[in-house]
Design a protein around this motif. Structure first.
Motif, PDB file in Angstrom:
ATOM      1  N   ALA A 318      16.939   2.765  -1.638  1.00  0.00           N
ATOM      2  CA  ALA A 318      17.192   1.686  -2.281  1.00  0.00           C
ATOM      3  C   ALA A 318      16.379   0.276  -2.385  1.00  0.00           C
ATOM      4  O   ALA A 318      16.071  -0.283  -3.360  1.00  0.00           O
ATOM      5  N   ILE A 319      15.788   0.101  -1.216  1.00  0.00           N
ATOM      6  CA  ILE A 319      14.741  -1.053  -1.064  1.00  0.00           C
ATOM      7  C   ILE A 319      13.522  -0.578  -1.040  1.00  0.00           C
ATOM      8  O   ILE A 319      13.146   0.741  -0.058  1.00  0.00           O
ATOM      9  N   ARG A 320      12.654  -0.663  -2.013  1.00  0.00           N
ATOM     10  CA  ARG A 320      11.196  -0.208  -1.940  1.00  0.00           C
ATOM     11  C   ARG A 320      10.237  -1.157  -1.409  1.00  0.00           C
ATOM     12  O   ARG A 320       9.799  -2.087  -2.125  1.00  0.00           O
ATOM     13  N   TYR A 321       9.868  -0.636  -0.161  1.00  0.00           N
ATOM     14  CA  TYR A 321       8.806  -1.803   0.511  1.00  0.00           C
ATOM     15  C   TYR A 321       7.507  -1.600  -0.122  1.00  0.00           C
ATOM     16  O   TYR A 321       7.253  -0.205  -0.741  1.00  0.00           O
ATOM     17  N   GLN A 322       6.604  -2.356   0.169  1.00  0.00           N
ATOM     18  CA  GLN A 322       5.029  -2.108  -0.485  1.00  0.00           C
ATOM     19  C   GLN A 322       4.423  -2.075   0.872  1.00  0.00           C
ATOM     20  O   GLN A 322       4.437  -2.695   2.195  1.00  0.00           O
ATOM     21  N   PHE A 323       3.105  -1.462   0.624  1.00  0.00           N
ATOM     22  CA  PHE A 323       2.316  -0.992   1.710  1.00  0.00           C
ATOM     23  C   PHE A 323       0.931  -1.469   1.648  1.00  0.00           C
ATOM     24  O   PHE A 323       0.758  -1.693   0.314  1.00  0.00           O
ATOM     25  N   GLN A 324       0.299  -1.986   2.636  1.00  0.00           N
ATOM     26  CA  GLN A 324      -1.111  -2.438   2.903  1.00  0.00           C
ATOM     27  C   GLN A 324      -1.793  -1.508   3.669  1.00  0.00           C
ATOM     28  O   GLN A 324      -1.300  -1.443   4.937  1.00  0.00           O
ATOM     29  N   THR A 325      -2.994  -0.925   3.333  1.00  0.00           N
ATOM     30  CA  THR A 325      -3.676  -0.564   4.558  1.00  0.00           C
ATOM     31  C   THR A 325      -5.341  -0.831   4.249  1.00  0.00           C
ATOM     32  O   THR A 325      -5.541  -1.527   3.065  1.00  0.00           O
ATOM     33  N   ALA A 326      -6.116  -0.486   5.163  1.00  0.00           N
ATOM     34  CA  ALA A 326      -7.680  -0.809   5.114  1.00  0.00           C
ATOM     35  C   ALA A 326      -8.047  -0.145   3.899  1.00  0.00           C
ATOM     36  O   ALA A 326      -9.360  -0.274   3.730  1.00  0.00           O
ATOM     37  N   ARG A 327      -7.344   0.832   3.525  1.00  0.00           N
ATOM     38  CA  ARG A 327      -8.222   1.893   2.484  1.00  0.00           C
ATOM     39  C   ARG A 327      -7.674   1.339   1.139  1.00  0.00           C
ATOM     40  O   ARG A 327      -7.880   2.327   0.209  1.00  0.00           O
ATOM     41  N   ASP A 328      -7.087   0.473   0.668  1.00  0.00           N
ATOM     42  CA  ASP A 328      -6.471   0.231  -0.190  1.00  0.00           C
ATOM     43  C   ASP A 328      -7.361   0.000  -1.692  1.00  0.00           C
ATOM     44  O   ASP A 328      -6.910   0.420  -2.797  1.00  0.00           O
ATOM     45  N   HIS A 329      -8.622  -0.154  -1.556  1.00  0.00           N
ATOM     46  CA  HIS A 329      -9.464   0.053  -2.660  1.00  0.00           C
ATOM     47  C   HIS A 329     -10.099   1.408  -3.046  1.00  0.00           C
ATOM     48  O   HIS A 329     -10.665   1.769  -3.901  1.00  0.00           O
ATOM     49  N   GLU A 330      -9.585   2.525  -2.015  1.00  0.00           N
ATOM     50  CA  GLU A 330     -10.053   3.854  -2.231  1.00  0.00           C
ATOM     51  C   GLU A 330      -8.767   4.554  -3.213  1.00  0.00           C
ATOM     52  O   GLU A 330      -8.091   3.900  -3.383  1.00  0.00           O
ATOM     53  N   GLU A 331      -9.188   5.778  -3.641  1.00  0.00           N
ATOM     54  CA  GLU A 331      -8.208   6.680  -4.577  1.00  0.00           C
ATOM     55  C   GLU A 331      -6.963   6.731  -3.905  1.00  0.00           C
ATOM     56  O   GLU A 331      -6.911   6.981  -2.659  1.00  0.00           O
ATOM     57  N   THR A 332      -5.872   6.531  -4.590  1.00  0.00           N
ATOM     58  CA  THR A 332      -4.451   6.758  -4.117  1.00  0.00           C
ATOM     59  C   THR A 332      -4.080   8.173  -4.417  1.00  0.00           C
ATOM     60  O   THR A 332      -4.446   8.785  -5.818  1.00  0.00           O
ATOM     61  N   GLY A 333      -2.925   8.670  -3.594  1.00  0.00           N
ATOM     62  CA  GLY A 333      -2.021   9.724  -4.438  1.00  0.00           C
ATOM     63  C   GLY A 333      -0.793   9.832  -3.957  1.00  0.00           C
ATOM     64  O   GLY A 333      -0.287   8.958  -2.946  1.00  0.00           O
ATOM     65  N   TYR A 349      11.081   7.749   1.744  1.00  0.00           N
ATOM     66  CA  TYR A 349      10.812   7.845   0.093  1.00  0.00           C
ATOM     67  C   TYR A 349      10.202   9.346  -0.037  1.00  0.00           C
ATOM     68  O   TYR A 349       9.159   9.973   0.256  1.00  0.00           O
ATOM     69  N   GLU A 350      11.212  10.094  -0.987  1.00  0.00           N
ATOM     70  CA  GLU A 350      10.733  11.592  -1.375  1.00  0.00           C
ATOM     71  C   GLU A 350      11.071  11.648  -2.727  1.00  0.00           C
ATOM     72  O   GLU A 350      10.480  12.131  -3.423  1.00  0.00           O
ATOM     73  N   HIS A 351      12.306  11.229  -3.408  1.00  0.00           N
ATOM     74  CA  HIS A 351      12.617  11.348  -4.774  1.00  0.00           C
ATOM     75  C   HIS A 351      11.480  10.308  -5.501  1.00  0.00           C
ATOM     76  O   HIS A 351      11.439  10.950  -6.625  1.00  0.00           O
ATOM     77  N   ARG A 352      11.376   9.426  -5.175  1.00  0.00           N
ATOM     78  CA  ARG A 352      10.185   8.572  -5.778  1.00  0.00           C
ATOM     79  C   ARG A 352       9.083   8.383  -4.772  1.00  0.00           C
ATOM     80  O   ARG A 352       9.213   7.448  -4.017  1.00  0.00           O
ATOM     81  N   PRO A 353       8.148   9.298  -4.724  1.00  0.00           N
ATOM     82  CA  PRO A 353       7.102   9.208  -3.638  1.00  0.00           C
ATOM     83  C   PRO A 353       6.420   7.948  -3.837  1.00  0.00           C
ATOM     84  O   PRO A 353       6.588   7.258  -4.621  1.00  0.00           O
ATOM     85  N   VAL A 354       5.730   7.571  -2.752  1.00  0.00           N
ATOM     86  CA  VAL A 354       4.826   6.362  -2.752  1.00  0.00           C
ATOM     87  C   VAL A 354       3.507   6.736  -3.045  1.00  0.00           C
ATOM     88  O   VAL A 354       2.946   7.864  -2.478  1.00  0.00           O
ATOM     89  N   GLN A 355       2.672   5.770  -3.392  1.00  0.00           N
ATOM     90  CA  GLN A 355       1.299   6.026  -3.791  1.00  0.00           C
ATOM     91  C   GLN A 355       0.591   5.517  -2.363  1.00  0.00           C
ATOM     92  O   GLN A 355       0.423   4.354  -2.340  1.00  0.00           O
ATOM     93  N   LEU A 356      -0.302   6.305  -1.787  1.00  0.00           N
ATOM     94  CA  LEU A 356      -1.053   5.723  -0.512  1.00  0.00           C
ATOM     95  C   LEU A 356      -2.586   6.256  -0.882  1.00  0.00           C
ATOM     96  O   LEU A 356      -2.596   7.396  -1.487  1.00  0.00           O
ATOM     97  N   PRO A 357      -3.509   5.584  -0.142  1.00  0.00           N
ATOM     98  CA  PRO A 357      -4.838   6.156  -0.156  1.00  0.00           C
ATOM     99  C   PRO A 357      -4.871   7.829   0.211  1.00  0.00           C
ATOM    100  O   PRO A 357      -4.149   7.902   1.233  1.00  0.00           O
ATOM    101  N   VAL A 358      -5.632   8.533  -0.497  1.00  0.00           N
ATOM    102  CA  VAL A 358      -5.747   9.923  -0.031  1.00  0.00           C
ATOM    103  C   VAL A 358      -6.500  10.108   1.268  1.00  0.00           C
ATOM    104  O   VAL A 358      -6.420  11.187   1.906  1.00  0.00           O
ATOM    105  N   GLY A 359      -7.502   9.269   1.440  1.00  0.00           N
ATOM    106  CA  GLY A 359      -8.016   9.244   2.792  1.00  0.00           C
ATOM    107  C   GLY A 359      -7.279   8.631   3.983  1.00  0.00           C
ATOM    108  O   GLY A 359      -7.900   8.768   5.119  1.00  0.00           O
ATOM    109  N   LEU A 360      -6.031   8.234   3.943  1.00  0.00           N
ATOM    110  CA  LEU A 360      -5.239   7.809   4.821  1.00  0.00           C
ATOM    111  C   LEU A 360      -5.098   8.992   6.058  1.00  0.00           C
ATOM    112  O   LEU A 360      -4.952  10.249   5.805  1.00  0.00           O
TER     113      LEU A 360
END
Ligand SMILES: *Cc1c(COP(=O)(O)O)cnc(C)c1O
Length: 394
Positions: A318-333, A349-360
């Motif tokens: 229901a509530i979609r939080y936003q995330f910050q990482t030190a890799r936010d300038h890198e490619e995400t998936g 989050y599974e039905h609507r996956p989140v985009q996070l850096p692939v290097g995480l």
């Protein structure tokens, strides 16, 4: 809607959170921690109060304590002249301990323990919610002569976190409850409702206000002489989708109210999320990044915080939080995001996956924006041995 406006709102949110970001950057944390900036609580109170006309005969603010009961938040709000909506003896004691006057506390839960009603009444609290005969009878017995308002169910909420039918009575039952309260020697002074939490635009209040106004006028025609309208919460927070500025939003809601109710002697608003969500961020850690097999298309990211330790509002995504990482300038998936506990419901989050850096990877810090509301207060005492959310107030 409009990319520029969205970016602008996001930029404003980021700029406001700079003290929180600086504190997080300068410290290490051994467990998920909610960092609140109390100066932002004061700012948000002022922004809402301006729109609601709090100091000019508009709506008084009763902060919904359950959104975040940190005593420093209550203390700041007492200092601002806020009033409080409490749901239990514990919340009442908290407000009193921080200097709130009992006549500025409403007991807004419609399901109260009789001993809590007696406690509140003896402490000087004189305003109670009810939506059923049994509750009115309890109030009449333990808080004789008190002021009560009747909570009404509203249909068709457009909120992101609607409050369903659990609270409130049917619109057709309101007059009967007002009459019953009067027969019991109580003072039925008004009505309350909740438009649904995270109602993103002021215009979405229209249908709800139409329904409540119809009953309000019917009660006035029946001679009840109502003087109090409690408009509940619903004021939104910025979770990445554009919302109106709190002052603009609150002023628009007040316009909609005036157009339907005319002059109301006393209006109460009970913002919870809209008061505190944007005043805090959670700092958490990635515990594991994995795939179920080498050629699995899905990447799983497991955090040290989940549904039972602060992120309960991810229920049904229901509530979609936003995330910050030190890799936010890198490619995400895309990834499926999950909590740490051994409960299969603890997937965020599974039905609507989140985009996070692939290097995480495991050990990376992850910061979650706009977490000041309904996180620490929903965190379990320690399900599965994971510590409850720690809270730091700057
Ligand atoms: C939870 C609650 C609120 C706060 O709602 P928000 O949507 O967080 O502003 C207000 N009033 C009552 C009666 C509540 O139960």
């Amino acid at each position: 809607m409009n990319a520029y406006v969205t970016d602008f709102v996001g930029a404003v949110a980021d700029a406001r959170a700079r003290n929180i970001d600086a504190f997080i950057a300068a410290n290490t944390f051994d467990r998920p921690t909610l960092v609140i900036d109390s100066a932002l609580v004061a700012e948000q109170y002022d922004a809402l109060a301006r729109g609601l006309g709090t100091d000019n005969g508009g709506a008084r603010i009763h902060y919904a304590v359950k959104a975040n009961p940190a005593r420093e938040i209550i203390e700041v709000l007492v200092g601002k002249g806020s009033r409080f909506d409490a749901a239990s003896r514990g919340e009442i004691e908290l407000c009193l301990s921080q200097g709130a006057a009992p006549e500025h506390i409403s007991f807004g839960n419609t399901v109260k323990r009789p001993s809590d009603i007696a406690f509140a009444f003896n402490a000087g609290i004189d305003l109670f919610a009810a939506d059923a005969e049994e509750e009115l009878a309890k109030i009449a017995e333990h808080a004789p002569g008190a002021r009560v308002y009747i909570r009404v169910i509203v249909e068709n909420s457009e909120a992101d976190w609607p409050l369903s039918r659990k609270f409130g009575c049917a619109t057709t039952h309101v007059l009967s409850l007002l009459g019953y309260a009067r027969d019991l020697g109580l003072r039925p002074v008004g009505l309350s409702f909740h438009v649904g939490s995270q109602t993103k635009r002021a215009a979405m209040w229209t249908g709800t206000l139409d329904q409540v106004a119809a009953i309000w006028h019917a009660a006035q025609d029946a001679g009840f002489g109502l003087t109090l309208l409690n408009i509940g919460g619903g004021f939104p927070a910025f979770y990445g989708e554009e919302i109106e500025h709190p002052t603009t939003y609150a002023a628009a809601v007040m316009e909609l109210i005036r157009a339907r109710f005319g002059e109301v002697p006393e209006i109460m608003a009970e913002p919870g999320r809209g008061m505190v969500a944007e005043t805090g961020k959670i700092v958490a850690e990635v515990l594991l990044v994995s795939k179920k097999s080498p050629n699995d298309l899905h990447r799983w990211v497991y955090l040290d915080i989940g549904k039972f330790s602060g992120l309960a509002e991810t229920m049904d995504e229901a509530i979609r939080y936003q995330f910050q990482t030190a890799r936010d300038h890198e490619e995400t998936g895309a990834c499926i995001l999950a909590g740490p506990s051994c409960d299969s419901a603890d997937v965020l989050y599974e039905h609507r996956p989140v985009q996070l850096p692939v290097g995480l990877k495991a050990g990376d810090r992850i910061v979650i924006r706009a977490c000041g509301a309904y996180t620490s207060s929903y965190s379990s005492v320690g399900f599965n041995g994971f510590p409850p959310l720690d809270v730091v107030v700057l």
